[in-house]
Enzyme design. Structure first.
Site, PDB file in Angstrom:
ATOM      1  N   ASP A   1      -5.632   9.294   5.125  1.00  0.00           N
ATOM      2  CA  ASP A   1      -4.440   9.013   5.908  1.00  0.00           C
ATOM      3  C   ASP A   1      -3.313   8.712   4.921  1.00  0.00           C
ATOM      4  O   ASP A   1      -3.571   8.469   3.729  1.00  0.00           O
ATOM      5  CB  ASP A   1      -4.711   7.805   6.815  1.00  0.00           C
ATOM      6  CG  ASP A   1      -3.479   7.364   7.562  1.00  0.00           C
ATOM      7  OD1 ASP A   1      -2.843   8.201   8.219  1.00  0.00           O
ATOM      8  OD2 ASP A   1      -3.140   6.166   7.479  1.00  0.00           O
TER       9      ASP A   1
ATOM     10  N   ASP B   1       0.357   6.792   5.644  1.00  0.00           N
ATOM     11  CA  ASP B   1       1.035   5.508   5.795  1.00  0.00           C
ATOM     12  C   ASP B   1       0.025   4.401   6.085  1.00  0.00           C
ATOM     13  O   ASP B   1      -0.714   4.458   7.062  1.00  0.00           O
ATOM     14  CB  ASP B   1       2.069   5.593   6.922  1.00  0.00           C
ATOM     15  CG  ASP B   1       3.053   6.738   6.701  1.00  0.00           C
ATOM     16  OD1 ASP B   1       3.363   7.028   5.529  1.00  0.00           O
ATOM     17  OD2 ASP B   1       3.501   7.344   7.696  1.00  0.00           O
TER      18      ASP B   1
END
EC number: 3.1.3.-
Length: 216
Positions: A36, A38
């Protein structure tokens, strides 16, 4: 508002970005490290939109470095509902993502592919779609990366800061994932491992280093 589909950005449809980074070649059927963005690679500032504010998380560089040493692809899979909501467009995403990649390069590590999904049920216009197959927790971005890079998803792993990341990994057929500041769990044969401290990080690094040694 989101930008129109065009040649300026690697959009496969109005709400999906698929970008190959660099030219590293990989043999077929390798596992991958899925990340991922952020809250996992960079500190989450709530819809990051200013490249100058991007700061890498302290523990992410050794994770990517381990994958680079092992010779396996590093693939970023990120939901970007801020685009659907009209907070910023693909141009801003490109600038922020470029800064993330620049900071990683400055630390001597590299990413091989970035996929982003902007669709969200709270969006506007063509991006106002609920449960799009590319949006995590759905596995579409992982499956698309696997098609393009000829990956072995079962042997791959994912690192993220939300349960949606873990669910996407499980639905894509991965066997394990590391959840930033999360708790250990097993869901339908998918092992969630916590990533809290140096001990957890050591376990993740060891898992990455042994991925290419795992039996086919």
């Amino acid at each position: 508002m989101a930008d129109r589909l065009g040649t300026a950005h690697p959009l496969t449809e109005p709400g999906v970005w698929v970008e190959r980074i660099g030219d590293r070649a990989f043999p077929g059927r390798l596992p991958a490290l899925f990340l991922d963005r952020d809250g996992t690679i960079n500190v989450d500032t709530d819809y990051p939109s200013n490249p100058a504010e991007i700061v890498l998380r302290d523990d992410i560089v050794p994770v990517i470095a381990a994958a680079n040493r092992a010779g396996i692809p590093v693939v970023v899979v990120t939901n970007q509902s801020g685009i659907a909501r009209g907070y910023f467009g693909w141009n801003v995403f490109a600038d922020v993502n470029g800064r993330v990649l620049e900071l990683l390069r400055e630390q001597g590590v590299s990413v091989d592919m970035v996929l982003a999904c902007a669709y969200h049920e709270a969006g506007v216009g063509s991006l106002a779609l609920a449960d799009h197959p590319m949006r995590k927790p759905n596995p579409g971005m992982l499956i698309e990366a696997a098609k393009r890079l000829d990956l072995d998803l079962r042997r791959s792993l994912i690192v993220g800061d939300k349960l949606a990341d873990m669910q996407a990994g499980r639905r894509a057929g991965l066997a394990q994932g590391w959840l930033v500041d999360g708790e250990a769990a097993v869901q339908s044969g998918f092992a969630i491992r916590p990533l809290h401290d140096s001990s957890d990080l050591g376990g993740l690094l060891a898992a990455i280093e042994t991925l290419v040694q795992a039996p086919e």
